[in-house]
Design a protein around this motif. Sequence first.
Motif, PDB file in Angstrom:
ATOM      1  N   UNK A 263      41.368  41.337  85.286  1.00 15.53           N
ATOM      2  CA  UNK A 263      42.599  40.827  84.694  1.00 15.53           C
ATOM      3  C   UNK A 263      43.629  40.504  85.749  1.00 15.53           C
ATOM      4  N   UNK A 264      44.262  39.355  85.628  1.00 17.69           N
ATOM      5  CA  UNK A 264      45.362  38.949  86.496  1.00 17.69           C
ATOM      6  C   UNK A 264      46.349  38.153  85.659  1.00 17.69           C
ATOM      7  N   UNK A 265      47.633  38.508  85.783  1.00 15.80           N
ATOM      8  CA  UNK A 265      48.645  37.792  85.026  1.00 15.80           C
ATOM      9  C   UNK A 265      49.024  36.474  85.692  1.00 15.80           C
ATOM     10  N   UNK A 266      48.687  36.310  86.961  1.00 18.64           N
ATOM     11  CA  UNK A 266      48.900  35.028  87.641  1.00 18.64           C
ATOM     12  C   UNK A 266      47.960  34.898  88.834  1.00 18.64           C
ATOM     13  N   UNK A 267      48.069  35.748  89.817  1.00 16.40           N
ATOM     14  CA  UNK A 267      47.313  35.770  91.066  1.00 16.40           C
ATOM     15  C   UNK A 267      47.763  34.648  91.998  1.00 16.40           C
ATOM     16  N   UNK A 268      48.709  34.993  92.852  1.00 13.34           N
ATOM     17  CA  UNK A 268      49.304  34.039  93.777  1.00 13.34           C
ATOM     18  C   UNK A 268      48.272  33.495  94.759  1.00 13.34           C
ATOM     19  N   UNK A 269      47.354  34.340  95.228  1.00 18.12           N
ATOM     20  CA  UNK A 269      46.351  33.877  96.194  1.00 18.12           C
ATOM     21  C   UNK A 269      45.427  32.836  95.582  1.00 18.12           C
ATOM     22  N   UNK A 270      45.072  33.013  94.317  1.00 21.99           N
ATOM     23  CA  UNK A 270      44.236  32.005  93.651  1.00 21.99           C
ATOM     24  C   UNK A 270      44.997  30.694  93.519  1.00 21.99           C
ATOM     25  N   UNK A 271      46.281  30.785  93.157  1.00 19.89           N
ATOM     26  CA  UNK A 271      47.089  29.569  93.058  1.00 19.89           C
ATOM     27  C   UNK A 271      47.186  28.875  94.416  1.00 19.89           C
ATOM     28  N   UNK A 272      47.491  29.655  95.465  1.00 27.87           N
ATOM     29  CA  UNK A 272      47.618  29.070  96.800  1.00 27.87           C
ATOM     30  C   UNK A 272      46.317  28.401  97.236  1.00 27.87           C
ATOM     31  N   UNK A 273      45.190  29.026  96.909  1.00 29.07           N
ATOM     32  CA  UNK A 273      43.910  28.428  97.289  1.00 29.07           C
ATOM     33  C   UNK A 273      43.700  27.100  96.564  1.00 29.07           C
ATOM     34  N   UNK A 274      44.098  27.031  95.299  1.00 25.00           N
ATOM     35  CA  UNK A 274      44.003  25.767  94.569  1.00 25.00           C
ATOM     36  C   UNK A 274      44.868  24.697  95.233  1.00 25.00           C
ATOM     37  N   UNK A 275      46.100  25.083  95.587  1.00 27.85           N
ATOM     38  CA  UNK A 275      47.024  24.133  96.213  1.00 27.85           C
ATOM     39  C   UNK A 275      46.541  23.685  97.588  1.00 27.85           C
ATOM     40  N   UNK A 276      45.679  24.485  98.226  1.00 27.61           N
ATOM     41  CA  UNK A 276      45.101  24.128  99.523  1.00 27.61           C
ATOM     42  C   UNK A 276      43.775  23.381  99.379  1.00 27.61           C
TER      43      UNK A 276
END
Length: 380
Positions: A263-276
Amino acid sequence: MKVLYCGVYRDGTGYSSATIDYVLALDAVGVDVVPRAIKLNNHQPTLPPRLLELESKSSAGCDICVQHLLPHQMQANGRFRANLGLFVWETSHFKNSAWADRLNAMDGVIVPDHGTGRAYYESGGNQILRMVPHATDITRFQRSYEPLDVLKPHRENGSFLFYFIGELVRRKNLAALLKAFHTEFDPSENVELVIKGSLPGASPAQAKQHIEHTCSEIKRGLKLHGGRGAHYKQEIILTERLSEVGMMRLHAGCDCFVMPSFGDAWNICAFDSMAMGKTPIVSAAGGFLEYLSDETGWLVETREEPVFGVNDSFRDLYTGGEFWHSVDIRHLRRCMREAYEQRELKTQKAAAGIQRAYDFTHEAVGLQFQKVLEFYGSQT
């Protein structure tokens, strides 16, 4: 409207990063915001200069108070026109705790994802929720970064690098990734697994020892390659704390981010990886669904199961009466194989992910947050 924004932005955690970006998002659209830190650990992170400027302002005249904290830390104060609670959660509910009562006592509740909202209502919440997604400094992804030195030899060899970034806690489910990687890929294939992990309250050396032990136990339990650990792929383990630029260099040096968390309510590292452009492979549940889709990455099928094994938390949270989402390791394997072999598809997903990130700039999220604040400010 003048906003007092209370949060843990000086702690160097995921909550801290989210708090910083929310404050900067409000500032980006002209909201008069004054941040105040709630300190919960001894870490001393480097903060954005603009945040320090905002922090130096007087809080006199603030008429709205945003409390970006865990709910048991929230307290409504009558001197403000509106007290707003902002929080995240990762399981099906928190009804065994007093969190819903604390949140219901606020004038409003803000969440970044639908999963947190469902958990709030399942736990007895009675406020109308307002949704404000996490924000990001989009300029970080517009710069070029050299891969970390430790990754350069693998890049030069043409290796495909899957990578994981997260705390070494049960919720992040590193074991599922290790099982999927070592059962899907033969040691002869030109593919590697990078693990960037930290262990709460432990040194980098202790964290590395913990990861090595976990990897060894998984390999021993799989009983592949004659049960001999030397015949398995050896993980690339990183545990030293990295600067923001260091983290971007980590993303830049890898190919595909994997996070099979419960479970993750957002996960900044996953978002950053998408943006990269690193095409995340993640659990098809929770906050991931707020920004990821099959167009921008891979969503791994999950099933609900009782929460288990979180013994380092409050006794009335993460209990067996709650549910979280366990990934299907067979489907995780197929997603990883597809990411590795279908490079054209991966390129298409990467381009879509980079474009998707622009929906969450400071300015875009700031406008959404500003409307929420104006709504609550007009209610009294």
